[in-house]
Design a protein around this motif. Sequence first.
Motif, mmCIF file in Angstrom:
data_model
loop_
_atom_site.group_PDB
_atom_site.id
_atom_site.type_symbol
_atom_site.label_atom_id
_atom_site.label_comp_id
_atom_site.label_asym_id
_atom_site.label_seq_id
_atom_site.Cartn_x
_atom_site.Cartn_y
_atom_site.Cartn_z
ATOM 1 N N ARG A 2 0.829 -1.199 0.000
ATOM 2 C CA ARG A 2 0.000 0.000 0.000
ATOM 3 C C ARG A 2 0.865 1.252 0.000
ATOM 4 O O ARG A 2 0.557 2.238 -0.679
ATOM 5 N N LYS A 3 1.971 1.199 0.767
ATOM 6 C CA LYS A 3 2.878 2.341 0.809
ATOM 7 C C LYS A 3 3.542 2.554 -0.539
ATOM 8 O O LYS A 3 3.738 3.692 -0.981
ATOM 9 N N LEU A 5 2.298 1.647 -3.571
ATOM 10 C CA LEU A 5 1.300 2.134 -4.516
ATOM 11 C C LEU A 5 0.950 3.596 -4.268
ATOM 12 O O LEU A 5 0.567 4.315 -5.205
ATOM 13 N N SER A 6 1.079 4.037 -3.022
ATOM 14 C CA SER A 6 0.759 5.435 -2.704
ATOM 15 C C SER A 6 1.742 6.406 -3.358
ATOM 16 O O SER A 6 1.455 7.596 -3.476
#
Length: 423
Positions: A2-3, A5-6
């Motif tokens: 998630r980090k 992709l952010s």
Amino acid sequence: MRKLLSQFQGDKAIWAYVVLLALFSFMPVFSASTNLVHVVGTGSIVGLLFKHFGHIFVGIVIIFFVHRIPFDRLKYIAPVAWIPVSGLLLITAAQGMMIGGANASRWLKIPLLNISFQPSSLGWIALIAYVAWFLWRFADEKYTFAWSLLWLGAPALCIIGPILPSNLSTAAIILFTIALLLFVGKYPMKYMTKIITAGAIALVLAIGMFKAFPDMAPSRYKTWEARFSRFGSEDKDEDRYQIENAKIAIAQGQMFGVGPGKSVQKNFLPQSSSDFIYAIIVEEFGFLGGISILIVYILLLFRFLVVSNKAPNLFGKYLAFGLGFSIIFQAFINMGVAVEIFPTTGQPLPLVSSGGTSIWMTCVSLGIILSISRKEEQVKQQLADQQRKQDEFKRILEEQQAEDELKNENDSDSNPIYAVLNK
């Protein structure tokens, strides 16, 4: 994850369509590579596939790093970027590389790295950025035709002039994109009319002169003339090998195609992995596959227009429109050539055709567009944060006011004088 992709910011739909086209490109490129290996005798199938993977991977890296750069910084680069680029184009044109007896000086080799690239793609971006800067910088100023012609004509001539003799289609696309960008940027129509009229007269005179004095014509003039004469011609004496094989490939595809990797015309169609890759896509994936690719590009165009419309300033608006439209127009030209809507050109299908320079320069444009959309998201986030702070401050004030009122009521009840007065 998630980090990670952010870190990929900007318009999420554009990211999705780019990744979709990049992943899809491996199937037609892998299929067409058998033609290069077994018919042309170039490399190996696995080697060509890994080469394409390297081009796509580097392209995605380019998008990532470019989209992290604030696009506003281009305001300081755009006014002068065309100068060194025009120098590269002049050096490329001076090399005099011959292909099939015609001057086709399009590539410049980087020393030590042994990598070739087409400076015309870089000039394409530089000129669009300059025109976007011009329209933003002088949006509120009145200027004469001669003054604007000097500011716009000099960079355009320095970029398009060296490209034209070896790559007519690219020069034409750049001119059309610039004209459309000037129209959107509200450049005076009376000035545009004068430029178009003068250009049309110059074109007619040039063709007449080349007809009368063939020795004065550029070395690729015969190639251009032959392509236009073949376009739409039913004369059996005309050499229509490329377009006829492209039509056969499209006809064999029918509705659902012959299946991935099962193309027959890839063995007969020149440039099946680049210029005519759309014909191979339709042959293997049918009408549904061909129309699906077209829809993806139309959706990309829609997202480019959305980013342009929501750009935080006029420079971003014109830059996103010019770069985005040029990508989609190039795609339409490639697909149109396969179905003979346009004469044969050397334009690749963006993000799908094989080739390093075309993929990388497209990715630079996409990175800039995503940077513009990223700035838009940042502005929205700043406004949302300001609104949140205002709401929080208002809530604190209301709570403090309520506490003060409650305290006043308690004080009045405990004071005997206030109690008597209340009674």
